[in-house]
Write a protein that holds these residues in place. Structure first.
Motif, short mmCIF file in Angstrom:
data_model
loop_
_atom_site.label_atom_id
_atom_site.label_comp_id
_atom_site.label_asym_id
_atom_site.label_seq_id
_atom_site.Cartn_x
_atom_site.Cartn_y
_atom_site.Cartn_z
N MET A 58 1.72 8.76 -61.47
CA MET A 58 3.13 8.96 -60.84
C MET A 58 3.83 10.04 -60.27
N ILE A 59 3.86 10.93 -61.40
CA ILE A 59 4.28 12.23 -61.31
C ILE A 59 3.46 13.13 -60.03
N VAL A 60 2.11 12.86 -60.33
CA VAL A 60 1.33 13.59 -59.41
C VAL A 60 1.41 13.06 -57.92
N ALA A 61 1.68 11.87 -57.86
CA ALA A 61 1.98 11.40 -56.41
C ALA A 61 3.01 11.72 -55.84
N ILE A 62 4.44 12.20 -56.59
CA ILE A 62 5.42 12.76 -56.14
C ILE A 62 5.27 14.12 -55.80
N VAL A 63 4.48 14.83 -56.70
CA VAL A 63 4.33 16.22 -56.37
C VAL A 63 3.53 16.24 -55.04
N ARG A 64 2.33 15.41 -54.84
CA ARG A 64 1.62 15.69 -53.68
C ARG A 64 2.38 15.18 -52.38
N THR A 65 3.30 14.28 -52.54
CA THR A 65 4.08 13.79 -51.30
C THR A 65 4.81 15.13 -50.81
N ALA A 66 5.64 15.58 -52.00
CA ALA A 66 6.46 16.90 -51.75
C ALA A 66 5.67 17.90 -51.23
N MET A 67 4.29 18.06 -51.66
CA MET A 67 3.61 19.17 -51.02
C MET A 67 3.12 19.36 -49.60
N VAL A 68 2.92 18.04 -49.23
CA VAL A 68 2.35 17.62 -48.02
C VAL A 68 3.50 17.95 -46.97
N SER A 69 5.10 17.55 -47.61
CA SER A 69 6.29 17.51 -46.62
C SER A 69 6.38 19.06 -46.54
N LEU A 70 6.34 19.85 -47.73
CA LEU A 70 6.44 21.34 -47.53
C LEU A 70 5.47 22.04 -46.39
N ARG A 71 4.32 21.51 -46.70
CA ARG A 71 3.39 22.00 -45.77
C ARG A 71 3.59 22.05 -44.27
N ARG A 72 4.19 20.59 -43.96
CA ARG A 72 4.63 20.11 -42.67
C ARG A 72 5.87 20.87 -42.18
N ASP A 73 6.67 21.39 -43.14
CA ASP A 73 7.90 21.94 -42.69
C ASP A 73 7.68 23.43 -42.75
N ARG A 74 7.32 23.86 -41.39
CA ARG A 74 7.22 25.34 -41.39
C ARG A 74 8.16 26.26 -41.78
N GLY A 75 9.39 25.89 -41.38
CA GLY A 75 10.44 26.54 -41.71
C GLY A 75 10.76 26.75 -43.09
N ALA A 76 10.73 25.81 -43.95
CA ALA A 76 10.98 25.61 -45.56
C ALA A 76 9.70 26.48 -45.91
N LEU A 77 8.60 26.26 -45.30
CA LEU A 77 7.34 27.01 -46.06
C LEU A 77 7.96 28.53 -45.65
N ALA A 78 8.08 29.04 -44.62
CA ALA A 78 8.41 30.46 -44.40
C ALA A 78 9.43 30.97 -45.33
N ARG A 123 16.26 22.45 -35.16
CA ARG A 123 17.42 23.14 -36.14
C ARG A 123 16.59 23.63 -37.38
N ALA A 124 15.63 23.17 -37.83
CA ALA A 124 14.90 23.31 -38.98
C ALA A 124 14.39 24.77 -38.63
N GLN A 125 13.79 24.90 -37.43
CA GLN A 125 13.21 26.35 -37.09
C GLN A 125 14.37 27.26 -37.08
N LEU A 126 15.45 26.82 -36.35
CA LEU A 126 16.66 27.88 -36.32
C LEU A 126 17.06 28.35 -37.72
N GLY A 127 16.88 27.15 -38.61
CA GLY A 127 17.59 27.49 -39.95
C GLY A 127 16.74 28.72 -40.55
N ALA A 128 15.27 28.49 -40.49
CA ALA A 128 14.46 29.26 -41.28
C ALA A 128 14.56 30.76 -40.47
N LEU A 129 14.43 30.69 -39.20
CA LEU A 129 14.31 32.00 -38.53
C LEU A 129 15.76 32.63 -38.75
N SER A 130 16.93 32.06 -38.53
CA SER A 130 18.02 32.78 -38.50
C SER A 130 18.10 33.27 -39.85
N THR A 131 17.97 32.81 -41.24
CA THR A 131 17.84 33.30 -42.49
C THR A 131 17.18 34.46 -42.49
#
Lengths: 427, 316
Positions: free
Chosen positions: A1-21, A339-347
């Motif tokens: 179950m924990i692995v599934a949660i980690v996996r979901t979070a990793m996929v989400s992070l990978r697709r959120d380029r701003g957060a990844l940056a 907005r996500a791009q703006l957040g990452a780039l501005s930071t």
């Protein structure tokens, strides 16, 4: 179950380029900036400008000045830079003090008349002429470093003078030397003088600095009346950094409106894109200026910043800074798609600008190359201007370089933002 | 303040579109549409999602620059000052400021259209009244129900008293009760003589509200006329038989095809001239071993017309 949660979070992070940056690029970028600023000491250490006025022109004072000139960490100036190829007269005590006040150098040393007669302060202060160290207390490092170097240079650049004076003090306070001792001392002093003249007064690098051998009186010529000297610096430095964040957030409303369709509706009315952007810029400028007002009024009421007499300069610098910062926000918003791009780039951009632009620590602590790079940031020009107003008590007319740069930067950034905003105008 | 005045153009129609083409890369969203809207008319653009209705509307508003063709609003080119003043656009999206109240939203959009002072105040009152939002005037938009937001979204498009209104699927995501209320608002507006373009992919909305209907598919108008005209053109006096069977879909589909009908969503559809033909159909089905569940006869509607013209259902 924990692995599934980690996996979901990793996929989400990978697709959120701003957060990844932000997660991976920002720390590396920041580490690199700090490493450049504080890590590379081999050739990047900033040299300290020091103005030296030799009123004495004695053998001892000239040797002292030469010794200071040979210090690798100092840039000694005895006269202002030539104007239109015409050499300027040497600094006097008064012109040196004015130069420090104007920010030409953080420290000036005045070697007074009679220094060569009695350069050592043995026997307590006031027994001989005292070197004046005039400092701009906004640079906390320079004055202390120069005070230490002065003692070191005194010891290493004129050992014969030191020895001769030492023997004189022995005569005066310890009953003198025996004839045999006197003969040996004279012989030693002769040898020292020959070596000094042969070496041209070379300074022995790495020698241990003497402690308080030369009498020095330190005086703040800038900020001497300030209750809380660094408050104005930090009010401006921190203020500008947060203004940048606020402005990019405010300009982000453009992205919200584009996403919701409100932008299309607005542009189908009488409002044109230029009018819309100008309105948003006016709002960002007003918001940023209000923030500055709050910041400085808070500094005035709580931290005793001398605000009231500086209100005209504050308004001029505040409006210029707010305008540049507002335009910067518009540019960031028009570059980004979400907005996500703006957040990452501005930071990313704002933290980099703030670190090299002097919002996190004073630029005079940085290597020269980084100091120059800092001039590409809004932070540096804004902080310089506020420092002129609150620290150096300069009149409003002296603010024109900073105001001009900030206004031009604002206009250019706004023009680029307007160009990029064409993508929202028509499909 | 009364409803927006009925336009009385002497020389120009509220809307004239000629040979309009708009491409997005390889996709032709609008493919040579020509269309006139008469004064005081409500014209429906009926078509499935992706048919090109919204692109057509955005071309009229001037938010899309066409690759070819012209759009004129009361004789003025799209995106001209005259066209902007005459047009009211109600976009499909909730194009509102969520942190402003209903009144503040209307005031903002009114100012963007150049209204001020008493004229703005009157326009806001009229809009709130028309949208039945007087008692929610001070409410933040983000706190309104979905139906209320839709009504305010519509009212914001009318704040500057336009003479022609473009409604782009204004009932998307609205519950049946709210939808009915919106219909009443549009009927009131239409009754007062407003010229309206109404896009929808709901047949019943077009049937209820529109004087004429343009059926749009793949960026083209494939049929245009009053509902009765469209149905008559497609079916003349024929009726539709709808039948459902218990048997496997493959078997039913094969049989329907042999009989010249259509099998859509597990419903067999046939076009017949006389009701007496139903008995023959059912006998044939029984002979083919199909087990009948129910059967019904209906007059063709716009859905039938669309299916007849495109071979697809409107909601596809």
């Amino acid at each position: 179950m924990i692995v599934a949660i980690v996996r979901t979070a990793m996929v989400s992070l990978r697709r959120d380029r701003g957060a990844l940056a932000l997660s991976f690029i920002l720390p590396v970028v920041f580490f690199s900036i700090f490493a450049i600023i504080f890590g590379s000491r081999r050739d990047g250490t900033p040299k300290i400008n020091v103005i030296v006025v030799d009123e004495d022109h004695s053998r001892a004072s000239e040797r002292l000045v030469k010794g200071l000139e040979k210090e690798g960490s100092l840039v000694v100036r005895t006269r202002p830079e030539a104007k239109k190829g015409v050499q300027q007269p040497e600094y006097t005590a008064a012109s040196a003090e004015a130069a420090v006040k104007a920010g030409a150098a953080p420290v000036a040393l005045i070697v007074p008349h009679g220094f060569g007669e009695n350069p050592i302060s043995f026997g307590g202060a006031g027994t001989g002429p005292t070197i004046q160290l005039l400092k701009d207390s906004s640079d906390m490092v320079a004055s202390q470093m120069i005070a230490g170097l002065l003692q070191k240079v005194a010891m290493t650049s004129m050992p014969d003078v030191m020895a001769e004076l030492g023997s004189r003090y022995m005569d005066r306070y310890a009953g003198g030397f025996t004839p045999e001792q006197r003969k040996r001392i004279d012989s030693g002093l002769g040898q020292l003088r020959r070596e000094e003249s042969e070496s041209g007064g070379a300074v022995t690098a790495g020698g241990q600095p003497g402690a308080g051998l030369i009498s020095v009186r330190t005086r703040d010529v800038v900020g001497e009346n300030k209750d809380n000297p660094m408050v104005s610096f930090y009010a401006a430095a921190i203020g500008v950094m947060f203004l940048l964040f606020t402005a990019s957030g405010a300009a982000g409303s453009l992205l919200d409106e584009a996403e919701s369709g409100t932008l299309d509706r607005v542009l189908s009315s009488r409002v044109t894109m230029t009018t819309l952007l100008a309105g948003k810029l006016a709002f960002s400028t007003l918001l940023a200026f209000s923030q500055l007002v709050l910041m400085f009024v808070w500094a005035w009421t709580v931290f005793k910043l001398d605000f009231i007499p500086h209100i005209p300069g504050f308004i001029v610098m505040g409006v210029s800074t707010a305008f540049a910062v507002g335009a910067f926000g518009m540019l960031l918003a028009s570059v980004c798609r979400t907005r996500a791009q703006l957040g990452a780039l501005s930071t990313l951009v704002i933290l980099i600008m703030s670190s090299i632009g002097g919002s996190m620590f004073p630029r005079f602590l940085m290597p020269e190359a980084v100091q120059k790079a800092g001039l590409l940031t809004i932070n540096a020009w804004a902080i310089d201007g506020f420092t002129k107003v609150f620290w150096r008590d300069e009149p409003v007319s002296h603010l024109w370089p900073q105001v001009l740069v900030l206004l031009v930067v604002g206009v250019v950034l706004f023009a680029i933002a307007r160009k990029l905003a064409q993508r929202w105008e028509y499909a | 303040m009364s409803a927006p005045a009925i336009p009385t153009p002497s020389s120009s129609l509220p809307l004239r579109i000629e040979a309009l083409i708009k491409r997005f890369g390889p996709v032709t969203a609008v493919d040579g549409i020509t269309l006139d809207l008469h004064s005081g008319e409500c014209l429906g653009l009926l078509g499935p999602n992706g048919a090109g209705k919204s692109t057509l509307i955005r071309s009229i508003v001037g938010r899309v620059v066409p690759d070819a063709g012209t759009v004129s609003v009361f004789g003025s080119a799209a995106d001209s000052a005259g066209a902007r003043a005459a047009l009211g656009w109600i976009p499909q999206e909730l194009a509102l400021y969520p942190r402003l109240t209903c009144r503040e939203n209307l005031e903002s959009f009114g100012r963007y259209h150049g209204l001020a002072g008493a004229a703005l105040g009157q326009a806001v009152v009229w809009c709130l009244d028309w949208a039945a939002l007087q008692d929610r005037a001070g409410e933040l938009v983000k706190n309104l129900s979905g139906g209320m937001k839709r009504r305010l979204n519509m009212a914001a498009g009318l704040i500057h008293q336009p003479k022609l209104v473009l409604m782009d699927e204004p009932t998307v995501g609205v519950d049946p009760q709210s939808r009915n209320r919106i219909f009443e608002m549009i009927e009131k507006l239409h009754g007062e003589g407003m010229s309206i373009i109404y896009t929808t992919h709901y047949m019943e909305e077009a049937e209820r509200l529109c004087d004429r209907i343009a059926i749009v598919d793949h960026g083209r108008i494939i049929a245009l006329g009053a509902k009765e005209e469209l149905v008559h053109t497609a079916f003349a006096t024929r009726s539709e038989v709808l039948a459902r069977f218990q048997s496997s879909p493959d078997r039913v589909g094969e049989w329907v095809e042999q009989r010249g009908g259509r099998y859509v969503d597990h419903v067999a559809q046939f076009s017949i001239e006389h009701p007496t033909e139903i008995a023959g159909l059912l006998d044939d089905a029984a002979s083919a071993g199909l087990e009948l569940v129910d059967v019904s006869l209906r007059k063709p509607n716009l859905e039938s017309v669309f299916l007849h013209l495109t071979g697809r259902e409107l909601r596809d």
